[in-house]
Motif scaffolding. Sequence first.
Motif, PDB file in Angstrom:
ATOM      1  N   ALA A 215       2.126   6.373  -3.678  1.00  0.00           N
ATOM      2  CA  ALA A 215       2.816   5.657  -4.753  1.00  0.00           C
ATOM      3  C   ALA A 215       1.850   5.039  -5.753  1.00  0.00           C
TER       4      ALA A 215
ATOM      5  N   SER B 238       3.031  -3.964  -1.204  1.00  0.00           N
ATOM      6  CA  SER B 238       3.093  -2.783  -2.057  1.00  0.00           C
ATOM      7  C   SER B 238       3.965  -3.081  -3.277  1.00  0.00           C
ATOM      8  N   ASN B 239       3.961  -2.151  -4.249  1.00  0.00           N
ATOM      9  CA  ASN B 239       4.816  -2.338  -5.426  1.00  0.00           C
ATOM     10  C   ASN B 239       6.279  -2.465  -5.039  1.00  0.00           C
ATOM     11  N   ALA B 240       6.715  -1.637  -4.086  1.00  0.00           N
ATOM     12  CA  ALA B 240       8.119  -1.680  -3.668  1.00  0.00           C
ATOM     13  C   ALA B 240       8.458  -3.026  -3.036  1.00  0.00           C
TER      14      ALA B 240
ATOM     15  N   LYS C 107       4.811  -2.072 -11.680  1.00  0.00           N
ATOM     16  CA  LYS C 107       3.660  -1.252 -12.072  1.00  0.00           C
ATOM     17  C   LYS C 107       3.112  -1.691 -13.427  1.00  0.00           C
TER      18      LYS C 107
ATOM     19  N   GLU D 107      10.695  -1.469  -9.614  1.00  0.00           N
ATOM     20  CA  GLU D 107       9.346  -1.071  -9.231  1.00  0.00           C
ATOM     21  C   GLU D 107       8.523  -0.658 -10.449  1.00  0.00           C
TER      22      GLU D 107
ATOM     23  N   ASP E 127      -0.568   2.804  -4.885  1.00  0.00           N
ATOM     24  CA  ASP E 127      -1.061   1.529  -4.409  1.00  0.00           C
ATOM     25  C   ASP E 127      -2.339   1.728  -3.610  1.00  0.00           C
TER      26      ASP E 127
ATOM     27  N   THR F 237       5.874  14.634  -1.109  1.00  0.00           N
ATOM     28  CA  THR F 237       4.438  14.361  -1.122  1.00  0.00           C
ATOM     29  C   THR F 237       3.681  15.410  -0.318  1.00  0.00           C
TER      30      THR F 237
ATOM     31  N   ARG G  50       2.531   6.737   2.373  1.00  0.00           N
ATOM     32  CA  ARG G  50       3.509   6.428   1.319  1.00  0.00           C
ATOM     33  C   ARG G  50       2.935   5.451   0.298  1.00  0.00           C
TER      34      ARG G  50
END
Length: 218
Positions: A124, A174-176, A190, A186, A126, A2, A120
């Motif tokens: 991602a 978060s998605n994770a 999404k 994951e 989010d 990133t 992070r």
Amino acid sequence: MTRVLIVDDHAAMRAGFRVILEASGFDVVGEAATGAEAADAVAEARPDVICMDVQMPDMDGIEATRRILARAAAEEAPAPRILIVTTFDRDDHLFAALDAGASGFLLKNAGPEQLVGAVRVVAAGDALLAPEVTRRVIERFAPAPASDHSDARIYGELTERETEVLRLLAQALSNAEIAQRLYIGEATVKTHVSNILLKLGVRDRVAAVVHAHRHGLA
């Protein structure tokens, strides 16, 4: 890896952020001391995420956020995710930042782990709000529960799994984290989030969270 651009008018703050982020595996591709410098640096640095201060000389971070995202849209180029990182816990900054298209809002008194986690999360895809301001967002946009029949119909269009995902979104996961909680991939999360936004007719995760709280789903 990133790519991160750090924007702050205090050199010591930029240096501190750089040390924290590089130690956590991020590629800090540039620094800027004003919003105008940030807007100019984006084309060259091509960051994935911008850590953006608010109060700066020349151009503040909110106007810079608006211009950077507008330019990306006009050029049909990938837009960086912008994380507002500010000392000032002010509602006008918070709501202006969200209106400008920022993906997150974090206070500078957050610890290094929170900063790393926030970068992070927005990288991602989010959205993230500091815990201190989440309730104010809900109160601002969701002043009272509603019982409109059309809302009941909309929520009826959500599958059982999508409803589960929305409830977890409303808990600022978060998605994770949602994937781990529901024992699914994951990428599947999404897909569910995209379906939720489409069915609710909202533009992003923050709006979905507000919608869930407004209608008593959270």
